[in-house]
Design an enzyme around this catalytic site. Structure first.
Site, PDB file in Angstrom:
ATOM      1  N   LYS A 102      36.861  40.010  93.214  1.00 26.04           N
ATOM      2  CA  LYS A 102      36.609  39.196  92.102  1.00 26.04           C
ATOM      3  C   LYS A 102      35.569  38.366  92.544  1.00 26.04           C
ATOM      4  CE  LYS A 102      38.807  38.573  87.958  1.00 26.04           C
ATOM      5  NZ  LYS A 102      39.450  39.328  87.160  1.00 26.04           N
ATOM      6  N   GLY A 202      48.169  33.006  71.850  1.00 26.67           N
ATOM      7  CA  GLY A 202      46.694  33.292  72.058  1.00 26.67           C
ATOM      8  C   GLY A 202      46.417  34.630  71.243  1.00 26.67           C
ATOM      9  N   VAL A 203      45.766  34.472  70.155  1.00 28.46           N
ATOM     10  CA  VAL A 203      45.473  35.632  69.490  1.00 28.46           C
ATOM     11  C   VAL A 203      44.060  35.784  69.597  1.00 28.46           C
ATOM     12  CG1 VAL A 203      47.481  35.775  68.189  1.00 28.46           C
ATOM     13  CG2 VAL A 203      45.763  34.157  67.360  1.00 28.46           C
ATOM     14  N   GLY A 204      43.361  35.889  70.617  1.00 23.32           N
ATOM     15  CA  GLY A 204      41.881  36.146  70.979  1.00 23.32           C
ATOM     16  C   GLY A 204      41.988  37.564  70.841  1.00 23.32           C
ATOM     17  N   LYS A 205      40.966  38.164  71.796  1.00 27.13           N
ATOM     18  CA  LYS A 205      40.608  39.428  71.914  1.00 27.13           C
ATOM     19  C   LYS A 205      41.709  40.402  72.163  1.00 27.13           C
ATOM     20  CE  LYS A 205      37.442  39.187  74.942  1.00 27.13           C
ATOM     21  NZ  LYS A 205      36.416  39.564  75.993  1.00 27.13           N
ATOM     22  N   VAL A 206      42.743  40.073  72.895  1.00 25.90           N
ATOM     23  CA  VAL A 206      43.860  41.005  73.425  1.00 25.90           C
ATOM     24  C   VAL A 206      45.001  40.697  72.183  1.00 25.90           C
ATOM     25  CG1 VAL A 206      45.404  41.666  74.801  1.00 25.90           C
ATOM     26  CG2 VAL A 206      43.211  41.418  75.651  1.00 25.90           C
ATOM     27  N   GLY A 207      45.308  39.384  71.996  1.00 20.37           N
ATOM     28  CA  GLY A 207      46.370  38.887  71.304  1.00 20.37           C
ATOM     29  C   GLY A 207      46.306  39.516  69.789  1.00 20.37           C
ATOM     30  N   HIS A 208      45.352  39.490  69.184  1.00 18.99           N
ATOM     31  CA  HIS A 208      45.257  39.881  67.932  1.00 18.99           C
ATOM     32  C   HIS A 208      45.622  41.289  67.810  1.00 18.99           C
ATOM     33  CE1 HIS A 208      41.073  41.258  67.839  1.00 18.99           C
ATOM     34  NE2 HIS A 208      41.553  41.603  66.863  1.00 18.99           N
TER      35      HIS A 208
END
Length: 379
Positions: A102, A202-208
């Site tokens: 990382k 959390g409904v951002g890039k993955v959540g939505h």
């Protein structure tokens, strides 16, 4: 560019605490940690290579501003160490021929990110000669990887126009859904989600994208996000979704069957676990367990926890596939194995009498140990 050196004995600075973790803690054991600096561009970065036993270390680049009062360099180093170790386990359980690594670029990306800085960062990664392969993470995007790739061929997560796979959110969400089906099957005897209530935090890039799949599967969906625009986008697409005002309200909803944390880490902690009403936790967020022992607290409450680094591994499966000439169908087929791996973890947890998080670690460590016994070079 400098390798980290051990602190002087008796030193109690934050940096010394991190170095103690690196050299002595169970959370350490990293093969290599590199500090990078380019003064003309303002680049300050940490690259942590935890393991190359399975192959070149693969993991994203986080671009983040750490509070000045918290010693940003020390905080970034601790973050890189923790995240790199997690990638070793994630890649092992995803069945990838990659170890874990990382990188963290220190600073506010909205203020200091520039083409020149990203090019300088690419040169730092390239200097490792392929021991570390980078990709996107918090604060970095596909367009950034396109820039980094101009000075470093060990870059993935690029745009399709530049030979990459593009946004990895699609396969990340797909993998979360597959893990959720395995969790439901283990808990209730059927992967059927029709009529189940799933809370997505959390409904951002993955959540939505996960919400889209849940609605299609017939689930009732509750959501919470600190970003009102993200919530609005979900409600516009799916009027049946119910938006709640806080995380606490979401996790304590009496109708909740499955809790899917898809935003920040550390959400499963001494405050939230006692409030949690769900029978299953399965979400995309990294590092959901706030501290060691939380996995036992969940098990004691009868809550089935799907280890996050297994659940969200669809993204790393996608970027790893890109290194071989991206084929979406091939990557999706491999991501579908997340359901099988999740099922295996639950079975191992029952047979060993341990929480799923411990079982997952044991399976990953077995694969890593097998690779080390073969003593094969990563290149």
């Amino acid at each position: 560019m400098t390798d980290v050196r051990p602190a002087v004995s008796g030193d109690s600075t934050p940096e010394a605490e991190v170095l103690d973790t690196l050299f002595h803690s169970d959370q350490g054991g990293h093969e290599q940690v590199v500090l990078c600096q380019d003064r003309p561009t303002g680049l300050r970065a940490v690259i942590a290579v935890h393991s190359t036993a399975l192959g070149p270390a693969l993991g994203g680049t986080r671009f983040h501003a750490y509070p000045e009062a918290a010693h940003p360099e020390s905080a970034a180093l601790a973050d890189a160490l923790r995240l790199a170790r997690g990638m070793t386990y994630k890649n092992a359980l995803a069945g990838l021929d990659h170890g874990g690594g990382k990188a963290v670029i220190i600073g506010d990306p909205e203020k200091i990110k520039s083409e020149e800085l990203l090019l300088a960062y690419g040169r730092c990664v390239a200097a490792l000669g392929g021991r570390y392969v980078t990709a996107c993470d918090v604060g970095t995007y596909v367009a950034d990887m396109d820039v980094v790739a101009r000075t470093c061929r060990w870059t993935t997560g690029r745009s399709p126009e530049n030979g990459g796979a593009g946004d990895s959110s699609v396969l990340t969400a797909y993998g979360v859904f597959e893990a959720m089906l395995a969790s439901a099957e283990h808990r209730w005897g059927s992967p059927e989600l029709t009529g189940r209530t799933v809370g997505v935090a959390g409904v951002g890039k993955v959540g939505h994208l996960l919400v889209d799949q849940l609605i299609e599967a017939g689930a009732r969906v509750l959501v919470h996000d600190v970003n009102p625009d993200a919530v609005r986008r979900v409600l516009t697409a799916h009027p049946s979704v119910v938006a709640l005002n806080s995380e606490d309200e979401l996790i304590s909803d009496p109708s909740l069957d499955i809790y899917a944390p898809c935003a920040l880490g550390g959400v499963l902690n001494d405050h939230t676990v006692p409030l949690l009403r769900a029978g299953i936790v399965c979400g995309a967020a990294n590092n959901q367990l706030d501290h060691p022992g939380v996995e036992k607290d969940l098990a004691e409450r009868g809550i089935l926890y799907a280890p996050d680094y297994v659940v969200n591994s669809g993204g790393v499966i996608q970027v790893a596939d890109e290194l071989h000439g991206f084929d979406f169908a091939r990557a999706k087929t491999k991501a579908a194995d997340i359901r099988l791996t999740t099922r295996e973890i639950f079975q191992r947890a029952e047979s060993d009498g341990v929480p799923p998080a411990v079982a997952a670690d044991r399976i990953a460590e077995h694969r890593i140990a097998q690779a080390r016994s073969l003593d094969r070079p990563f290149a």
